[in-house]
Design an enzyme around this catalytic site. Structure first.
Site, mmCIF file in Angstrom:
data_model
loop_
_atom_site.group_PDB
_atom_site.id
_atom_site.type_symbol
_atom_site.label_atom_id
_atom_site.label_comp_id
_atom_site.label_asym_id
_atom_site.label_seq_id
_atom_site.Cartn_x
_atom_site.Cartn_y
_atom_site.Cartn_z
ATOM 1 C CE1 TYR A 13 7.506 -8.783 7.292
ATOM 2 C CE2 TYR A 13 7.750 -7.936 5.044
ATOM 3 C CZ TYR A 13 8.103 -8.842 6.032
ATOM 4 O OH TYR A 13 9.022 -9.806 5.760
ATOM 5 C CG ASP A 33 0.218 2.580 10.616
ATOM 6 O OD1 ASP A 33 -0.884 2.370 10.068
ATOM 7 O OD2 ASP A 33 1.259 2.006 10.285
ATOM 8 C CG ASN A 34 -4.168 4.935 7.738
ATOM 9 O OD1 ASN A 34 -3.467 3.924 7.712
ATOM 10 N ND2 ASN A 34 -4.764 5.426 6.671
ATOM 11 C CG PHE A 82 8.164 2.455 6.854
ATOM 12 C CD1 PHE A 82 9.035 1.684 6.098
ATOM 13 C CD2 PHE A 82 8.548 2.831 8.124
ATOM 14 C CE1 PHE A 82 10.252 1.291 6.613
ATOM 15 C CE2 PHE A 82 9.763 2.446 8.650
ATOM 16 C CZ PHE A 82 10.620 1.680 7.892
ATOM 17 C CE LYS A 86 2.548 -4.510 1.673
ATOM 18 N NZ LYS A 86 3.448 -5.386 2.362
ATOM 19 C CB SER A 126 10.099 -0.199 -4.514
ATOM 20 O OG SER A 126 9.907 -1.430 -5.154
ATOM 21 C CE1 TYR A 150 4.190 0.751 -3.810
ATOM 22 C CE2 TYR A 150 5.564 -0.530 -5.299
ATOM 23 C CZ TYR A 150 5.343 0.025 -4.053
ATOM 24 O OH TYR A 150 6.284 -0.136 -3.053
ATOM 25 C CE LYS A 154 6.619 3.335 -2.342
ATOM 26 N NZ LYS A 154 6.795 3.861 -0.992
ATOM 27 C CE1 TYR A 175 13.446 0.121 2.313
ATOM 28 C CE2 TYR A 175 11.139 -0.478 2.241
ATOM 29 C CZ TYR A 175 12.157 0.296 2.759
ATOM 30 O OH TYR A 175 11.867 1.222 3.726
ATOM 31 C CG PHE A 176 16.383 -5.596 -4.611
ATOM 32 C CD1 PHE A 176 16.891 -4.329 -4.323
ATOM 33 C CD2 PHE A 176 16.459 -6.045 -5.916
ATOM 34 C CE1 PHE A 176 17.458 -3.539 -5.317
ATOM 35 C CE2 PHE A 176 17.035 -5.262 -6.918
ATOM 36 C CZ PHE A 176 17.536 -4.014 -6.617
ATOM 37 C CG ASN A 197 4.150 -9.785 -2.616
ATOM 38 O OD1 ASN A 197 3.536 -8.997 -1.919
ATOM 39 N ND2 ASN A 197 4.620 -9.460 -3.803
HETATM 40 P P1 NAD Z 1 2.611 -2.271 5.026
HETATM 41 O O1 NAD Z 1 1.336 -2.075 4.290
HETATM 42 O O2 NAD Z 1 2.743 -3.414 5.951
HETATM 43 O O3 NAD Z 1 2.985 -0.934 5.819
HETATM 44 C C1 NAD Z 1 2.517 0.338 5.440
HETATM 45 C C2 NAD Z 1 1.907 0.982 6.676
HETATM 46 O O4 NAD Z 1 1.423 2.274 6.316
HETATM 47 C C3 NAD Z 1 0.716 0.186 7.211
HETATM 48 O O5 NAD Z 1 0.849 0.002 8.602
HETATM 49 C C4 NAD Z 1 -0.479 1.068 6.892
HETATM 50 O O6 NAD Z 1 -1.511 0.939 7.853
HETATM 51 C C5 NAD Z 1 0.147 2.446 6.873
HETATM 52 N N1 NAD Z 1 -0.557 3.420 6.036
HETATM 53 C C6 NAD Z 1 -1.041 3.244 4.779
HETATM 54 N N2 NAD Z 1 -1.648 4.364 4.364
HETATM 55 C C7 NAD Z 1 -1.541 5.269 5.368
HETATM 56 C C8 NAD Z 1 -1.975 6.603 5.535
HETATM 57 N N3 NAD Z 1 -2.673 7.220 4.572
HETATM 58 N N4 NAD Z 1 -1.678 7.248 6.680
HETATM 59 C C9 NAD Z 1 -0.989 6.618 7.663
HETATM 60 N N5 NAD Z 1 -0.566 5.343 7.571
HETATM 61 C C10 NAD Z 1 -0.835 4.684 6.440
HETATM 62 O O7 NAD Z 1 3.763 -2.313 3.920
HETATM 63 P P2 NAD Z 1 5.309 -2.638 4.074
HETATM 64 O O8 NAD Z 1 5.584 -3.864 3.298
HETATM 65 O O9 NAD Z 1 5.735 -2.547 5.474
HETATM 66 O O10 NAD Z 1 5.912 -1.428 3.239
HETATM 67 C C11 NAD Z 1 6.414 -0.255 3.856
HETATM 68 C C12 NAD Z 1 6.958 0.675 2.782
HETATM 69 O O11 NAD Z 1 7.951 0.015 2.037
HETATM 70 C C13 NAD Z 1 5.914 1.152 1.775
HETATM 71 O O12 NAD Z 1 6.190 2.501 1.454
HETATM 72 C C14 NAD Z 1 6.157 0.265 0.577
HETATM 73 O O13 NAD Z 1 5.767 0.886 -0.626
HETATM 74 C C15 NAD Z 1 7.663 0.093 0.650
HETATM 75 N N6 NAD Z 1 8.163 -1.132 -0.014
HETATM 76 C C16 NAD Z 1 7.680 -2.351 0.381
HETATM 77 C C17 NAD Z 1 8.146 -3.510 -0.247
HETATM 78 C C18 NAD Z 1 7.624 -4.868 0.108
HETATM 79 O O14 NAD Z 1 7.824 -5.803 -0.679
HETATM 80 N N7 NAD Z 1 6.981 -5.067 1.261
HETATM 81 C C19 NAD Z 1 9.117 -3.408 -1.254
HETATM 82 C C20 NAD Z 1 9.593 -2.141 -1.605
HETATM 83 C C21 NAD Z 1 9.110 -1.007 -0.979
HETATM 84 C C1 WQD Z 2 8.527 -13.192 -6.566
HETATM 85 C C2 WQD Z 2 8.692 -14.330 -7.570
HETATM 86 C C3 WQD Z 2 6.934 -14.447 -9.200
HETATM 87 C C4 WQD Z 2 3.753 -15.457 -6.343
HETATM 88 C C5 WQD Z 2 6.809 -7.382 -5.695
HETATM 89 C C6 WQD Z 2 6.509 -6.008 -6.249
HETATM 90 C C7 WQD Z 2 7.680 -5.083 -6.018
HETATM 91 C C8 WQD Z 2 8.085 -5.052 -4.538
HETATM 92 C C9 WQD Z 2 8.249 -6.432 -3.987
HETATM 93 C C10 WQD Z 2 7.009 -3.167 -3.427
HETATM 94 C C11 WQD Z 2 8.359 -13.934 -9.010
HETATM 95 C C12 WQD Z 2 6.919 -15.679 -8.325
HETATM 96 C C13 WQD Z 2 4.954 -15.131 -6.946
HETATM 97 C C14 WQD Z 2 3.198 -16.744 -6.578
HETATM 98 C C15 WQD Z 2 5.088 -17.281 -7.968
HETATM 99 N N1 WQD Z 2 7.094 -4.411 -3.718
HETATM 100 N N2 WQD Z 2 5.613 -16.021 -7.743
HETATM 101 N N3 WQD Z 2 3.890 -17.613 -7.387
HETATM 102 O O1 WQD Z 2 6.932 -9.488 -8.088
HETATM 103 O O2 WQD Z 2 9.376 -9.671 -7.357
HETATM 104 O O3 WQD Z 2 7.941 -7.938 -6.349
HETATM 105 O O4 WQD Z 2 7.105 -7.256 -4.289
HETATM 106 O O5 WQD Z 2 7.691 -2.255 -3.785
HETATM 107 O O6 WQD Z 2 7.307 -3.820 -6.463
HETATM 108 O O7 WQD Z 2 6.249 -6.124 -7.636
HETATM 109 O O8 WQD Z 2 7.556 -10.294 -5.751
HETATM 110 O O9 WQD Z 2 6.840 -12.126 -4.261
HETATM 111 O O10 WQD Z 2 5.231 -11.285 -6.037
HETATM 112 O O11 WQD Z 2 7.232 -12.601 -6.720
HETATM 113 O O12 WQD Z 2 5.642 -18.099 -8.701
HETATM 114 O O13 WQD Z 2 2.115 -17.088 -6.083
HETATM 115 O O14 WQD Z 2 7.765 -15.373 -7.236
HETATM 116 O O15 WQD Z 2 6.621 -14.785 -10.519
HETATM 117 O O16 WQD Z 2 9.248 -14.650 -9.826
HETATM 118 P P1 WQD Z 2 7.947 -9.387 -7.016
HETATM 119 P P2 WQD Z 2 6.630 -11.590 -5.623
#
Ligand code: NAD
Ligand code: WQD
Length: 336
Positions: A13, A33-34, A82, A86, A126, A150, A154, A175-176, A197
């Site tokens: 993503y 990417d895998n 990335f 997650k 994160s 998780y 991080k 990231y938020f 989410n």
């Molecule tokens: P995502 O799952 O869409 O992307 C992760 C990618 O990594 C995927 O394409 C997956 O196929 C690949 N991958 C997973 N394991 C692998 C492996 N062993 N070898 C090679 N590729 C692999 O997730 P995203 O939301 O795009 O997140 C990207 C990064 O950002 C992650 O490190 C995640 O922890 C971090 N992050 C995401 C969020 C969020 O809310 N989406 C928030 C904070 C941090």
């Molecule tokens: C947002 C708000 C829920 C779903 C998560 C991970 C965090 C980071 C980002 C990777 C909250 C409410 C949610 C639903 C709801 N990822 N909610 N109904 O929990 O802030 O963060 O994603 O690093 O580590 O924990 O995101 O989108 O799950 O929730 O009411 O069906 O929406 O309670 O207030 P969160 P979220």
């Protein structure tokens, strides 16, 4: 000559949006990417958007030899890492898998980078590393703690990177809540099954795949009683990576920054904005609080502005409109 950047997890993503931001910023990009959590057609979609071939290697960061071969076969000037698992809930059921991918994968990458002579890395961290805090908005020097396996991966990743020698330049980006989709509506977030989410869940209610949104708690100490988060458009977030790389290349110095807007939105505000985007009042019901949730989580965004020149510009309405354009486009394609 343009620098070549390796994007591990670049078909995911945030990675796929960052691919586009890096190309726009003038970088050459190689994706590794895998595809464990990415659709096979993402590279073709990126090609449609850019009109140019996309370089992709199918490989796993858990395999040290794969990573070493990348650095042997290519001149890589910087890496954005990335690739990770997650999902907070899933990490409680399979902590060892999370550590193998997220920590083991990082160590394999660092060793391959060291051997390949590349010492510039942007790391996907994160806001989860701040744990359960009442300090809002959160500054980068807030103490860190792991509230899930998780989050532990991080936090451990950040701490590993902090042990590297001074010739490394590392950007740690916390990231938020990334949401929304690319303006082309050709790539976006596409979670399999029941989304955990909020925005992906709301999107599936908007498309009719799910019946109603459950709002997890309306008795928090917030203006409407529902949880507040700092949602950031994924295109703004992607731009942050281009700025982070540029800063690493130009200054040789590392940085640790929040990537957020500094503005919080409640769950009900998100539902309202999404309803406006899709043109229908989306049904919801109030459900009990979700275990582990905090009332408010917002970033202090100034450090990213001061160190990187980063400023998110897109609004919650932009996030919901772009998400809706993406998910409704997917449905149209499926029924064509
Ligand atoms: P995502 O799952 O869409 O992307 C992760 C990618 O990594 C995927 O394409 C997956 O196929 C690949 N991958 C997973 N394991 C692998 C492996 N062993 N070898 C090679 N590729 C692999 O997730 P995203 O939301 O795009 O997140 C990207 C990064 O950002 C992650 O490190 C995640 O922890 C971090 N992050 C995401 C969020 C969020 O809310 N989406 C928030 C904070 C941090
Ligand atoms: C947002 C708000 C829920 C779903 C998560 C991970 C965090 C980071 C980002 C990777 C909250 C409410 C949610 C639903 C709801 N990822 N909610 N109904 O929990 O802030 O963060 O994603 O690093 O580590 O924990 O995101 O989108 O799950 O929730 O009411 O069906 O929406 O309670 O207030 P969160 P979220």
């Amino acid at each position: 000559m343009a620098e070549t950047i390796l994007l591990t997890g670049g078909a995911g993503y945030i990675g796929s949006h960052t691919y586009l931001a890096l190309r726009e910023a003038g970088f050459d990009v190689l994706i590794l990417d895998n595809f464990v959590n990415a659709k096979a057609d993402v590279p073709a979609r990126l090609e449609r958007i850019t009109g140019a071939p996309v370089a992709v290697l199918r490989g796993d960061v858990r395999d040290p030899d794969t990573l070493k071969a990348v650095f042997r076969d290519h001149r890589i000037d910087g890496v954005v890492h990335f690739a990770a698992l997650k999902a907070v809930g899933e990490s409680m059921d399979m902590p060892i898998d999370y550590m193998q991918t997220n920590i083991g994968g990082l160590l394999n990458l660092l060793k391959a980078m060291e051997e390949g002579g590349c010492r510039r890395l942007v790391f996907s961290s994160s806001a989860t590393v701040y744990g359960d805090t009442r300090v809002q908005p959160i500054p980068e020097d807030h103490p860190r703690t792991a509230t899930s396996p998780y989050a532990f991966t991080k936090l451990a990743g950040e701490q590993i990177l902090e042990q590297l020698t001074a010739d490394w330049a590392v950007g740690i980006l916390r990231y938020f809540n990334p949401v929304g989709a690319h303006r082309s509506a050709l790539i976006g977030e596409d979670p399999a099954g029941h989304p955990n989410n909020l925005v992906p869940y709301v999107a599936k209610v908007a498309t009719g795949e799910l019946e109603e949104i459950q709002v997890f708690g309306d008795d928090y100490d917030t203006p409407d009683g529902t949880g507040i988060r700092d949602y950031i458009h994924v295109e703004d977030l992607a731009q942050g990576h281009a700025l982070s790389l540029r800063a690493l290349i130009e200054t040789g110095m590392g940085h640790t920054v929040n990537l957020g807007t500094g503005q919080g939105s409640t769950v009900l505000q998100v539902i309202e904005a999404y309803s406006a985007a899709c043109g229908r009042a989306l049904p919801y019901r109030i459900a009990p609080r979700r275990a582990g949730d905090v009332a408010v989580l917002t970033a202090r965004p100034e450090q990213a502005r001061d160190l990187l020149g980063f400023q998110a510009t897109r609004t919650l309405d932009d996030m919901c409109r772009s998400s809706w354009a993406w998910v409704s486009g997917q449905i149209r394609n499926a029924t064509d």
